[in-house]
Scaffold this motif. Sequence first.
Motif, mmCIF file in Angstrom:
data_model
loop_
_atom_site.group_PDB
_atom_site.id
_atom_site.type_symbol
_atom_site.label_atom_id
_atom_site.label_comp_id
_atom_site.label_asym_id
_atom_site.label_seq_id
_atom_site.Cartn_x
_atom_site.Cartn_y
_atom_site.Cartn_z
ATOM 1 N N MET A 1 0.834 -1.198 0.000
ATOM 2 C CA MET A 1 0.000 0.000 0.000
ATOM 3 C C MET A 1 0.875 1.257 0.000
ATOM 4 O O MET A 1 1.927 1.281 0.628
ATOM 5 N N LYS A 2 0.411 2.285 -0.708
ATOM 6 C CA LYS A 2 1.172 3.545 -0.759
ATOM 7 C C LYS A 2 0.530 4.581 0.169
ATOM 8 O O LYS A 2 -0.685 4.591 0.354
ATOM 9 N N TRP A 3 1.378 5.419 0.746
ATOM 10 C CA TRP A 3 0.911 6.510 1.604
ATOM 11 C C TRP A 3 1.506 7.820 1.107
ATOM 12 O O TRP A 3 2.578 7.819 0.487
ATOM 13 N N ILE A 4 0.804 8.918 1.410
ATOM 14 C CA ILE A 4 1.379 10.227 1.081
ATOM 15 C C ILE A 4 1.919 10.835 2.374
ATOM 16 O O ILE A 4 1.178 10.987 3.363
ATOM 17 N N HIS A 5 3.210 11.104 2.367
ATOM 18 C CA HIS A 5 3.840 11.744 3.516
ATOM 19 C C HIS A 5 3.644 13.254 3.338
ATOM 20 O O HIS A 5 4.074 13.838 2.349
ATOM 21 N N VAL A 6 2.933 13.855 4.287
ATOM 22 C CA VAL A 6 2.637 15.290 4.188
ATOM 23 C C VAL A 6 3.488 16.015 5.231
ATOM 24 O O VAL A 6 3.458 15.678 6.414
ATOM 25 N N LYS A 7 4.237 17.012 4.762
ATOM 26 C CA LYS A 7 5.105 17.743 5.699
ATOM 27 C C LYS A 7 4.749 19.235 5.659
ATOM 28 O O LYS A 7 4.671 19.825 4.582
ATOM 29 N N ALA A 8 4.515 19.790 6.844
ATOM 30 C CA ALA A 8 4.201 21.222 6.940
ATOM 31 C C ALA A 8 5.345 21.917 7.662
ATOM 32 O O ALA A 8 5.556 21.700 8.854
ATOM 33 N N VAL A 9 6.101 22.716 6.926
ATOM 34 C CA VAL A 9 7.162 23.522 7.564
ATOM 35 C C VAL A 9 6.537 24.870 7.893
ATOM 36 O O VAL A 9 5.889 25.480 7.044
ATOM 37 N N PHE A 10 6.663 25.291 9.159
ATOM 38 C CA PHE A 10 5.960 26.517 9.553
ATOM 39 C C PHE A 10 6.860 27.512 10.274
ATOM 40 O O PHE A 10 7.883 27.136 10.850
ATOM 41 N N THR A 11 6.435 28.768 10.196
ATOM 42 C CA THR A 11 7.098 29.823 10.971
ATOM 43 C C THR A 11 5.994 30.656 11.613
ATOM 44 O O THR A 11 4.866 30.708 11.117
ATOM 45 N N GLY A 12 6.325 31.280 12.719
ATOM 46 C CA GLY A 12 5.337 32.128 13.405
ATOM 47 C C GLY A 12 6.029 32.874 14.512
ATOM 48 O O GLY A 12 7.071 32.414 15.008
ATOM 49 N N ILE A 64 -1.243 10.225 4.886
ATOM 50 C CA ILE A 64 -2.610 9.893 4.479
ATOM 51 C C ILE A 64 -2.525 8.783 3.426
ATOM 52 O O ILE A 64 -1.554 8.733 2.657
ATOM 53 N N PRO A 65 -3.537 7.886 3.402
ATOM 54 C CA PRO A 65 -3.472 6.812 2.413
ATOM 55 C C PRO A 65 -3.580 7.396 1.003
ATOM 56 O O PRO A 65 -4.294 8.379 0.805
ATOM 57 N N ASP A 66 -2.849 6.816 0.072
ATOM 58 C CA ASP A 66 -2.933 7.279 -1.325
ATOM 59 C C ASP A 66 -4.182 6.659 -1.942
ATOM 60 O O ASP A 66 -4.177 5.505 -2.349
ATOM 61 N N SER A 67 -5.288 7.420 -1.976
ATOM 62 C CA SER A 67 -6.557 6.874 -2.481
ATOM 63 C C SER A 67 -7.275 7.960 -3.285
ATOM 64 O O SER A 67 -6.761 9.065 -3.457
ATOM 65 N N ASP A 68 -8.513 7.648 -3.719
ATOM 66 C CA ASP A 68 -9.297 8.601 -4.526
ATOM 67 C C ASP A 68 -9.571 9.895 -3.758
ATOM 68 O O ASP A 68 -9.740 10.953 -4.346
ATOM 69 N N THR A 69 -9.676 9.763 -2.418
ATOM 70 C CA THR A 69 -10.071 10.938 -1.628
ATOM 71 C C THR A 69 -8.871 11.765 -1.145
ATOM 72 O O THR A 69 -9.041 12.821 -0.553
ATOM 73 N N SER A 70 -7.661 11.279 -1.423
ATOM 74 C CA SER A 70 -6.489 11.966 -0.856
ATOM 75 C C SER A 70 -6.314 13.377 -1.416
ATOM 76 O O SER A 70 -5.859 14.277 -0.716
ATOM 77 N N ARG A 71 -6.728 13.588 -2.702
ATOM 78 C CA ARG A 71 -6.575 14.918 -3.300
ATOM 79 C C ARG A 71 -7.418 15.941 -2.519
ATOM 80 O O ARG A 71 -6.969 17.032 -2.209
ATOM 81 N N ASN A 72 -8.670 15.544 -2.171
ATOM 82 C CA ASN A 72 -9.564 16.438 -1.394
ATOM 83 C C ASN A 72 -8.971 16.742 -0.034
ATOM 84 O O ASN A 72 -8.985 17.877 0.432
ATOM 85 N N LEU A 73 -8.479 15.668 0.598
ATOM 86 C CA LEU A 73 -7.917 15.826 1.949
ATOM 87 C C LEU A 73 -6.718 16.775 1.913
ATOM 88 O O LEU A 73 -6.574 17.674 2.754
ATOM 89 N N LEU A 74 -5.893 16.609 0.875
ATOM 90 C CA LEU A 74 -4.701 17.474 0.751
ATOM 91 C C LEU A 74 -5.097 18.934 0.569
ATOM 92 O O LEU A 74 -4.510 19.829 1.185
ATOM 93 N N SER A 75 -6.124 19.182 -0.266
ATOM 94 C CA SER A 75 -6.495 20.585 -0.478
ATOM 95 C C SER A 75 -7.123 21.162 0.783
ATOM 96 O O SER A 75 -6.972 22.338 1.094
#
Length: 311
Positions: A1-12, A64-75
Amino acid sequence: MKWIHVKAVFTGNDEQLAEELVTDIFLSLGLKGVVCDVPLPPPVDGFASDALPRSTENAISGYIPDSDTSRNLLSNIKQKSTELLSSGVTVNITTQLVDQEEWADSWKEFFFVTRITDKIVIKPQWREFEAGDDDLIIHIDPGMAFGTGTHPTTAMCIAMIEETLKPGQTFLDVGTGSGILMIAAALLGVSAMAGIDTDEVAVQVAGDNLEKNKVDPQIYHLAQTTLDQYPDKGMGPFDVVVANIIAEIILEIITDIKQWIKPGGTAILSGIITEKKDSIVAKLLENEFTVTEVREEGEWVAICAIFSGKG
Ligand SMILES: C[S@@+](CC[C@H](N)C(=O)[O-])C[C@H]1O[C@@H](n2cnc3c(N)ncnc32)[C@H](O)[C@@H]1O
């Protein structure tokens, strides 16, 4: 199974608040394996300074799992991150596709079969090794606990235990971590032993590792406690007491070790950096110990001392 590794680099301006807000987005949207990676102060006494490099940026990551809904979740993640601009937080999102195995087991590629002494070999569960007739094998899966055996403080302890512990003797491991030193003691023929740790996860991992190594549960007791609170289970006082913890804690517990070691018993103290060696030796001498060996590897020191008092 494939997963999307999402990384958020932040400053504040307020980095702690920024961290909380970004983490909240990841958790509320159900990302798995959320990890916070921010620049931390240097490790105490250099423990793990040779492990993974410390982060230079503020980042939260998750999967997040790489699936049909991942594009929505990413946005959704991107939109919620953009909304944080009003709180003075700037977020930059990047993604990478990874295999499940790659994610779960990535750390394992750095952990090999390691010969610690002429006799004792540490073997990760997932590696092959053809043991010689005299080899004593420690099977280890450190999980979330410290103690793969490859750290010099652990390796020096194992070597000193092998040189000290006689079959039929008793053993106490203060700060057992993955349980690796207890397993070594079991292989060397200990008759009874106790292992304690302040960390609940370590106690659990140590129990799993002792079981994997088929150590007879009748001969050991594990407890989440400090040494001064250790309940007497009828095993002590012990012939050999080991503590591979930082020097500050060792200094504090030498008087407790005195309560749990037999007259003539051996204390093996490790996890000490060179600058702290003299203070530990002085404390041992004040407490009726005779220092028999000081072993050094790089910046690390391990001390062997015999208790000459009455206990
Ligand atoms: C450096 S690790 C050693 C693990 C293992 N014994 C080894 O040699 O690889 C130190 C362990 O001591 C535990 N610890 C820290 N302070 C402690 C204390 N005051 N009493 C008991 N355990 C402690 C930590 O949770 C950690 O698991």
